[in-house]
Structures are given as C-alpha cells and as structure tokens.
Design an enzyme around this catalytic site. Structure first.
Site, PDB file in Angstrom:
ATOM      1  N   GLY A  90       0.960  -1.175   0.144  1.00 49.78           N
ATOM      2  CA  GLY A  90       0.030  -0.001  -0.040  1.00 49.78           C
ATOM      3  C   GLY A  90       0.820   1.238  -0.007  1.00 49.78           C
TER       4      GLY A  90
ATOM      5  N   TYR B 287       6.333  -2.004  12.017  1.00 46.27           N
ATOM      6  CA  TYR B 287       7.581  -2.283  12.118  1.00 46.27           C
ATOM      7  C   TYR B 287       8.106  -1.930  13.295  1.00 46.27           C
ATOM      8  CZ  TYR B 287       6.675  -3.197   7.208  1.00 46.27           C
ATOM      9  OH  TYR B 287       6.157  -3.578   6.315  1.00 46.27           O
TER      10      TYR B 287
ATOM     11  N   ARG C 198       2.039  -1.384   6.281  1.00 48.23           N
ATOM     12  CA  ARG C 198       2.043  -0.040   7.058  1.00 48.23           C
ATOM     13  C   ARG C 198       0.994   0.834   7.299  1.00 48.23           C
ATOM     14  NH1 ARG C 198       7.345   2.398   7.073  1.00 48.23           N
ATOM     15  NH2 ARG C 198       7.952   0.992   5.297  1.00 48.23           N
TER      16      ARG C 198
ATOM     17  N   CYS D  23      23.284  -0.103  25.700  1.00 45.69           N
ATOM     18  CA  CYS D  23      24.465   0.228  25.592  1.00 45.69           C
ATOM     19  C   CYS D  23      24.853   0.094  24.310  1.00 45.69           C
ATOM     20  CB  CYS D  23      25.150  -0.969  26.660  1.00 45.69           C
ATOM     21  SG  CYS D  23      26.816  -0.757  26.891  1.00 45.69           S
ATOM     22  N   GLU D  24      24.547   1.075  23.456  1.00 46.27           N
ATOM     23  CA  GLU D  24      24.938   1.380  22.135  1.00 46.27           C
ATOM     24  C   GLU D  24      24.807   2.649  21.770  1.00 46.27           C
ATOM     25  OE1 GLU D  24      26.163  -0.684  18.773  1.00 46.27           O
ATOM     26  OE2 GLU D  24      25.384  -1.916  20.376  1.00 46.27           O
TER      27      GLU D  24
ATOM     28  N   ARG E 167      14.121   1.423  13.916  1.00 49.98           N
ATOM     29  CA  ARG E 167      14.081   1.789  12.607  1.00 49.98           C
ATOM     30  C   ARG E 167      14.935   3.094  12.288  1.00 49.98           C
ATOM     31  NH1 ARG E 167       9.894   3.905  10.765  1.00 49.98           N
ATOM     32  NH2 ARG E 167      10.253   3.175   8.484  1.00 49.98           N
TER      33      ARG E 167
END
Length: 431
Positions: free
Chosen positions: A248, A390, A293, A361-362, A330
């Site tokens: 879509g 998502y 979505r 921790c990133e 995302r």
C-alpha cells in the site's frame, strides 16, 4: 496533529484514540505500545472499498503481516474479511492460533526452507508467492509428495527504482527479491513453471517498495507487468488470472509527509490498468494489493518514561527514555523520521532541542535526533507517533531487555492484546 486519532485534552495531555496517554502509562507502565483498533478497521475499509469500487468484486486486499503480527491483529483482519500476506512459518502459526483460515493466505519470502514449504502445504496454504527456481522445484516436490496441486504466483521484479529508503526498495532489477523481467529470466521461469505437474500458476506478483507516496510508481510497475503478461500470452499462450501489484501507500511520520488520498490514488491506478489491458487485448486479471504499514502505521503510538536529561555544554542535549532500539530499531536501521512529543506537556512551548535516545549500551540507540520539545525532566512521558508498523514486529531482547506490551483501544476502551514480557520469558528457552 499528523493523525486524526491524536488530540490534546483540557489537562494539556496528549490523547490517543480518545484516551489520556498519561493515564494509560500509569495503568500499564512504560515502554508501552498502543494500537487503535478503530483506526485499523477504518484503514482496512478504505482499501477494501476502493478496490471493490474501481476493480470489481474479485479484487482482494491482503494484510502484510510483517508490519505487525500477533493473534488479536489477525483476528481483526479476519473479521474484516481480508486475506493475509505471510513471510514465515511463525506468522503462519500465529494466524492458525488466531483461528484464521489459510485459504486466502499468500506465503512470501526469498528463501523458504524445506520445513517452511512442508509446514505451509500441510496447513493448506492458499498460495505461495514463488521467488526463484530452486523454491519452485522444492514446492513441486513437496506438492507431489502430499498429492496436491499447489497454487502459486511468481514474484517478478519489474525494474522500478522508487525514491524511498534503499533498504525497503524492492522493485529494482538487482533486488534480492523475485525474478527479473529485464534479463529474460522471468520468461524462462514462466515456461518452466507451466511444465510442472503439481503446480498451478495463477499469476504474477510485484512489489516496488515501501513508504511510497506517488502513484506514478504503481503506474510504471503495472505497465511493465501488463506488458510482460501480454508478451507471455503471445509467446507461451498463457494468460494470467491474477496480478498482485504489491504493498500500500506510505504513512505520515511527520508534518512534512504528504496526506494521501488512497481512494483517489487507487482510482488513478485502476483507470491506467483498465486502459492498458484494453490496448494490449488481454483479459483483466484479478487485482490484489497487500498494504501493511498503511493499515497499522497510524494506528500506533509508543509511550516512554524519561530517565535522564543531559546537556553537554556547547554541544547538545540528550533525553534518555526507558525503551529504545529494542522496541523501535528503525532509526538505527534507516534513520527513519518520527514525530516525538512530551505527552504530559503537549500544550507547552517547544523551545528546547534534544536527541531522544534509548537505554541500550549502544551509541546508535537513537529514537530521533534534533527534536524540539518543552524542557524535559525525569518522569515525563515521551510519545512517539505512528509506530504501529515495524516496531513491535522488529522488537528484540538486545541487552536482555523485555519487550513492551501491546494495548489495543476500541470505542475509547483499552484492553491488553499482548502482555509485557517477563524476566522468566527471557530465559524460557535457556537450558
């Protein structure tokens, strides 16, 4: 607001689907996924009504499960009399557990395992959307073993390069998905398929990509597919019964995204396809679309609690929340834009710029950079809008963080659809 199910109440709090988000955060805790069941159903009906109006009663809408998949959502889709697009045995299993018939299920994917194929056929999958020759041979072998004729569509790549995130652009010749028309491989695959005893070729599928706002992409894709259908009819005497034109339209993540009139766009696509079919002297195929979505995206919102607010003098300020890339990866993957607000200060002036980051921790655990918000403090509730697609489906347990619950809202009443994971869930499969 970017969606009509979001408001600000007299207390200055953000509301979603008619309920105060601060009350919901107190009741269920954070991080928290919210989903608006009424909006989901509304979006389903927009697509169903438009396809029926412009393509006739045979046209069908499938829900693309990868956008979000859990039992209650499948129940809603089934109640709306829509089919489903599935991409794994896990999605098939979830649909079965929700009581959904697989008669109108279409099994996608570029690498279906032997187990996937056997499992799907045993559970009477309606259609495979076949990606490649190896998969086709495996389906033929298993169909023969189970003494059935399996219906399929062939996934073809029309060679359309849409201007969207590279990671979700799937219609190019060099995509990992499908078989290319341009190289001549699609024609050879059709000829090969027609010679198989346990396969019924019903038609073709193409998918140009995700988060597409312009119908010109659908027109270009449809033109290539219809030309191919006419060419195959001329060369091989086979005329397709089904044409799946893919996903879509896009959804609004920010005020900069355009408002899409789905009905008007589907009308435009139908007029083009009908004219093209007449010009080519081919029969009108059954038209299928598979939105995901745009069914669930604007039905979702995620709530977080602010933990720390930190300013690096002369550089930038950070707002850290109790979720992050574990419940919304995302931005880390695509630098995806979102609208972010402080839900308990929805009317206050947005005069502070923050990077909204998660707790992992990133260093790449970022929800959104350069967000203008009111002055934030520990305990504030942060709302990220348009997270129905998502987010839950891509969530992980990185850093051994538990996944949030999903709370559905219908007729201004909330109910739990997916419970919050527990620590016990984290070690359930450990030995």
């Amino acid at each position: 607001m970017i969606c009509d199910n979001i408001r600000i109440n007299e207390d200055g709090n953000l509301t979603f689907a008619g309920l105060d988000t601060i009350d919901l955060a107190k009741k269920y805790g954070t991080p928290l996924y919210l989903m608006d069941e009424d909006k989901i159903r509304e979006n389903c009906n927009i697509y169903k009504d438009a396809l029926k109006k412009y393509f006739g009663d045979s046209a069908r809408v499938l829900y693309a499960s990868k956008a979000a998949a859990f039992k209650r959502l499948y129940e809603i889709i089934d109640d709306e009399d829509m089919g489903i697009d599935v991409v794994s045995s896990g999605e098939i299993y979830t649909a079965i557990k929700a009581g959904v018939s697989l008669q109108n299920a279409y099994f996608h994917g570029n690498n279906k395992t032997d187990f996937d194929i056997k499992y799907a056929i045993e559970n009477k999958i309606g259609y495979f959307v076949v990606d490649n020759i190896e998969e086709l041979d495996a389906i033929e072998k298993e169909s023969s073993r189970q003494c059935i004729i399996q219906k399929i569509l062939l996934r073809l790549t029309p060679g359309i390069d849409v201007h969207t995130y590279e990671a979700v652009n799937t219609g190019k010749v060099d995509s990992k998905f499908g078989t290319a028309i341009e190289t001549g491989q699609a024609e050879k695959m059709v000829e090969y398929t027609l010679g198989l005893k346990n396969i019924e070729l019903c038609g073709f599928h193409s998918h140009i990509g995700s988060q597409v706002f312009n119908s010109d992409n659908y027109l270009n894709g449809s033109e290539k597919m219809l030309d191919f259908i006419a060419d195959i009819k001329s060369k091989l005497g086979y005329e397709t019964k089904v044409l799946n034109i893919g996903g879509g339209y896009g959804v609004r993540y920010t005020q900069d995204d355009p408002i899409i009139d789905i009905d008007a766009n589907i009308k435009k696509v139908s007029e083009f396809i009908k004219k093209k079919v007449k010009t080519l002297s081919i029969n009108m195929p059954q038209i299928i679309m598979e939105p995901g979505r745009s069914i669930v995206g604007d039905s979702g919102m995620t709530l977080y609690t602010v933990g720390t607010v930190k300013t690096i003098t002369g550089y930038k300020s950070y707002v850290s929340v109790d979720g992050g890339m574990t419940d919304n990866p995302r931005y880390a993957l695509y630098q995806s834009p979102y609208t972010v607000m402080i839900a308990n200060k929805a009317r206050e002036k947005e005069d502070f710029k923050y990077s909204v980051v998660g707790r992992c921790c990133e260093s790449g655990d970022i929800i959104q950079e350069d967000v203008m918000m009111p002055k934030a403090k520990r305990g504030d509730i942060v709302a990220v809008l348009t997270t129905g697609a998502y987010n839950y489906s891509m969530a992980s347990n990185y850093n051994r963080i538990t996944r949030p619950p999903v709370v559905m809202i219908k007729d201004k009443k909330d109910y739990l659809a997916v419970r919050r994971e527990s620590f016990e869930d984290l070690v359930r499969n450990d030995i």
